[in-house]
Write a protein that holds these residues in place. Structure first.
Motif, PDB file in Angstrom:
ATOM      1  N   ARG A 130       0.848  -1.187   0.000  1.00  0.00           N
ATOM      2  CA  ARG A 130       0.000   0.000   0.000  1.00  0.00           C
ATOM      3  C   ARG A 130       0.888   1.243   0.000  1.00  0.00           C
ATOM      4  O   ARG A 130       1.915   1.290   0.687  1.00  0.00           O
ATOM      5  CB  ARG A 130      -0.907   0.011   1.240  1.00  0.00           C
ATOM      6  CG  ARG A 130      -1.852   1.231   1.277  1.00  0.00           C
ATOM      7  CD  ARG A 130      -2.673   1.227   2.561  1.00  0.00           C
ATOM      8  NE  ARG A 130      -3.676   0.183   2.570  1.00  0.00           N
ATOM      9  CZ  ARG A 130      -4.921   0.323   2.115  1.00  0.00           C
ATOM     10  NH1 ARG A 130      -5.325   1.486   1.618  1.00  0.00           N
ATOM     11  NH2 ARG A 130      -5.779  -0.669   2.175  1.00  0.00           N
ATOM     12  N   CYS A 131       0.479   2.226  -0.800  1.00  0.00           N
ATOM     13  CA  CYS A 131       1.217   3.486  -0.849  1.00  0.00           C
ATOM     14  C   CYS A 131       0.834   4.327   0.372  1.00  0.00           C
ATOM     15  O   CYS A 131      -0.350   4.532   0.645  1.00  0.00           O
ATOM     16  CB  CYS A 131       0.881   4.241  -2.133  1.00  0.00           C
ATOM     17  SG  CYS A 131       1.531   5.930  -2.143  1.00  0.00           S
ATOM     18  N   LEU A 132       1.831   4.794   1.095  1.00  0.00           N
ATOM     19  CA  LEU A 132       1.550   5.587   2.298  1.00  0.00           C
ATOM     20  C   LEU A 132       1.001   6.963   1.945  1.00  0.00           C
ATOM     21  O   LEU A 132       0.448   7.647   2.790  1.00  0.00           O
ATOM     22  CB  LEU A 132       2.819   5.756   3.148  1.00  0.00           C
ATOM     23  CG  LEU A 132       3.384   4.507   3.823  1.00  0.00           C
ATOM     24  CD1 LEU A 132       4.498   4.890   4.793  1.00  0.00           C
ATOM     25  CD2 LEU A 132       2.315   3.706   4.545  1.00  0.00           C
ATOM     26  N   ASN A 133       1.168   7.371   0.674  1.00  0.00           N
ATOM     27  CA  ASN A 133       0.696   8.687   0.263  1.00  0.00           C
ATOM     28  C   ASN A 133      -0.713   8.638  -0.328  1.00  0.00           C
ATOM     29  O   ASN A 133      -1.644   9.221   0.218  1.00  0.00           O
ATOM     30  CB  ASN A 133       1.689   9.291  -0.738  1.00  0.00           C
ATOM     31  CG  ASN A 133       1.279  10.674  -1.192  1.00  0.00           C
ATOM     32  OD1 ASN A 133       0.847  11.497  -0.381  1.00  0.00           O
ATOM     33  ND2 ASN A 133       1.379  10.923  -2.484  1.00  0.00           N
ATOM     34  N   CYS A 134      -0.884   7.889  -1.446  1.00  0.00           N
ATOM     35  CA  CYS A 134      -2.180   7.901  -2.137  1.00  0.00           C
ATOM     36  C   CYS A 134      -3.056   6.712  -1.773  1.00  0.00           C
ATOM     37  O   CYS A 134      -4.183   6.601  -2.248  1.00  0.00           O
ATOM     38  CB  CYS A 134      -1.989   7.975  -3.648  1.00  0.00           C
ATOM     39  SG  CYS A 134      -1.404   6.443  -4.404  1.00  0.00           S
ATOM     40  N   GLU A 135      -2.533   5.779  -0.946  1.00  0.00           N
ATOM     41  CA  GLU A 135      -3.311   4.628  -0.455  1.00  0.00           C
ATOM     42  C   GLU A 135      -3.572   3.561  -1.513  1.00  0.00           C
ATOM     43  O   GLU A 135      -4.338   2.628  -1.266  1.00  0.00           O
ATOM     44  CB  GLU A 135      -4.664   5.072   0.141  1.00  0.00           C
ATOM     45  CG  GLU A 135      -4.563   6.086   1.251  1.00  0.00           C
ATOM     46  CD  GLU A 135      -4.517   5.434   2.631  1.00  0.00           C
ATOM     47  OE1 GLU A 135      -5.463   4.714   2.959  1.00  0.00           O
ATOM     48  OE2 GLU A 135      -3.525   5.644   3.349  1.00  0.00           O
ATOM     49  N   VAL A 152       8.754   2.598  -4.545  1.00  0.00           N
ATOM     50  CA  VAL A 152       7.861   3.756  -4.409  1.00  0.00           C
ATOM     51  C   VAL A 152       6.739   3.654  -5.443  1.00  0.00           C
ATOM     52  O   VAL A 152       6.871   3.040  -6.491  1.00  0.00           O
ATOM     53  CB  VAL A 152       8.595   5.117  -4.594  1.00  0.00           C
ATOM     54  CG1 VAL A 152       9.511   5.414  -3.430  1.00  0.00           C
ATOM     55  CG2 VAL A 152       9.347   5.166  -5.908  1.00  0.00           C
ATOM     56  N   CYS A 153       5.639   4.281  -5.093  1.00  0.00           N
ATOM     57  CA  CYS A 153       4.432   4.341  -5.933  1.00  0.00           C
ATOM     58  C   CYS A 153       4.670   5.312  -7.093  1.00  0.00           C
ATOM     59  O   CYS A 153       5.583   6.142  -7.051  1.00  0.00           O
ATOM     60  CB  CYS A 153       3.296   4.826  -5.030  1.00  0.00           C
ATOM     61  SG  CYS A 153       1.736   5.125  -5.851  1.00  0.00           S
ATOM     62  N   SER A 154       3.816   5.244  -8.122  1.00  0.00           N
ATOM     63  CA  SER A 154       3.938   6.190  -9.233  1.00  0.00           C
ATOM     64  C   SER A 154       3.725   7.629  -8.763  1.00  0.00           C
ATOM     65  O   SER A 154       4.160   8.576  -9.416  1.00  0.00           O
ATOM     66  CB  SER A 154       2.943   5.832 -10.340  1.00  0.00           C
ATOM     67  OG  SER A 154       1.647   5.746  -9.803  1.00  0.00           O
ATOM     68  N   CYS A 155       3.054   7.803  -7.607  1.00  0.00           N
ATOM     69  CA  CYS A 155       2.840   9.153  -7.072  1.00  0.00           C
ATOM     70  C   CYS A 155       4.059   9.630  -6.269  1.00  0.00           C
ATOM     71  O   CYS A 155       4.091  10.769  -5.803  1.00  0.00           O
ATOM     72  CB  CYS A 155       1.587   9.200  -6.189  1.00  0.00           C
ATOM     73  SG  CYS A 155       1.853   8.599  -4.504  1.00  0.00           S
ATOM     74  N   GLY A 156       5.030   8.762  -6.086  1.00  0.00           N
ATOM     75  CA  GLY A 156       6.223   9.142  -5.341  1.00  0.00           C
ATOM     76  C   GLY A 156       6.178   8.726  -3.879  1.00  0.00           C
ATOM     77  O   GLY A 156       7.175   8.819  -3.159  1.00  0.00           O
TER      78      GLY A 156
END
Ligand SMILES: [Zn+2]
Length: 255
Positions: A130-135, A152-156
């Protein structure tokens, strides 16, 4: 099958067969025979990776590179693990309508791999990130970012396995579902855990207050033996659970 007071295993089978709503609560002990050492035990992951340095959400955010070394080791351990006869026995009991659900403290996904369908996971599952930023949630198998030192996620945002680290809260849905099951059940199998750690420790208590039968299946005596268990079946659960299932289902085979 007549009640046999002198044989806890047979008595467990009889009570399970009679139960109207039986559930299981499982812990690390059920997966030891699948090659996953209990985290806190000898040879467990916490020997190499002290909890406070590797398994807290604060440690992860402070030093994701370091904690990802731990996660990779965890994935290596989990990736090579297969369900053992205890997992298969529970799945078979569920498919035959004897068992309604499994509540587990484990993150290894072995209940599902064995065929269990109603599985409530208190501590999440390592099979997704799970991305800690965008979930956003990404299945581990499909995560291209795994090749990076710090995925890291595509959102960074930082990606983290969907397991509950110390300092994170238990997913509310899992907590509510597990409490509902404990309220509904008239029999609870407690397998491979002494159920002393909150929130899992609340479940036998809730069930007990509703006059459910508590059957403990552990290697040896635990805190439960004295306090909550109506019956304690001691021994390797990879042997005892298939035996219980066999007594109930007759034609049961463990694969
Ligand atoms: Zn993201």
């Amino acid at each position: 099958m007549p009640v046999d007071e002198s044989n806890p295993l047979k008595k467990a089978a009889e009570l399970l067969q009679k139960a109207k709503y039986a559930i299981a609560l499982t812990g690390a002990g059920i997966s030891v025979e699948s090659g996953i050492p209990a985290f806190r035990g000898k040879g467990g992951l916490w020997e190499s990776y002290p909890v406070e340095e590797y398994a807290t959400i604060d440690a992860f955010i402070a030093n994701p590179r370091k904690v990802w070394n731990f996660f990779r080791d965890l994935y290596d351990t989990l990736g090579s693990a297969e369900p053992n006869p205890a997992h298969f026995a529970l799945a078979k009991l569920e498919s035959r309508g004897i068992l309604k659900s499994v509540v587990t403290q484990n993150i290894d996904g072995l209940h599902q791999k064995a065929g269990s369908r109603e599985v409530i996971e208190f501590h999440g599952n390592a099979s997704s990130l799970r991305c800690l930023n965008c979930e956003m949630v990404i299945p581990f198998e499909e995560c291209e970012a795994m090749s990076a030192e710090i995925p890291v996620c595509s959102c960074g945002g930082l990606l983290k396995p969907e397991i509950v680290l110390y300092g994170e809260s238990i997913p509310v849905d899992s907590l509510m579902d597990a409490q509902d099951e404990a309220l509904l059940c008239d029999l609870m199998l407690v397998i491979g855990t002494s159920a002393q750690v909150v929130p899992a420790s609340m479940l036998p208590l809730i069930a007990r207050q509703r006059h459910a039968t508590i059957i403990e299946m552990n290697l040896g005596q635990t805190w439960l033996t004295e306090h909550y268990a109506d019956i304690s079946v001691f021994g390797s659960v990879g042997s005892t659970l298939p035996e219980v299932a066999h007594l109930i289902l007759g034609d049961y085979i463990d694969t």
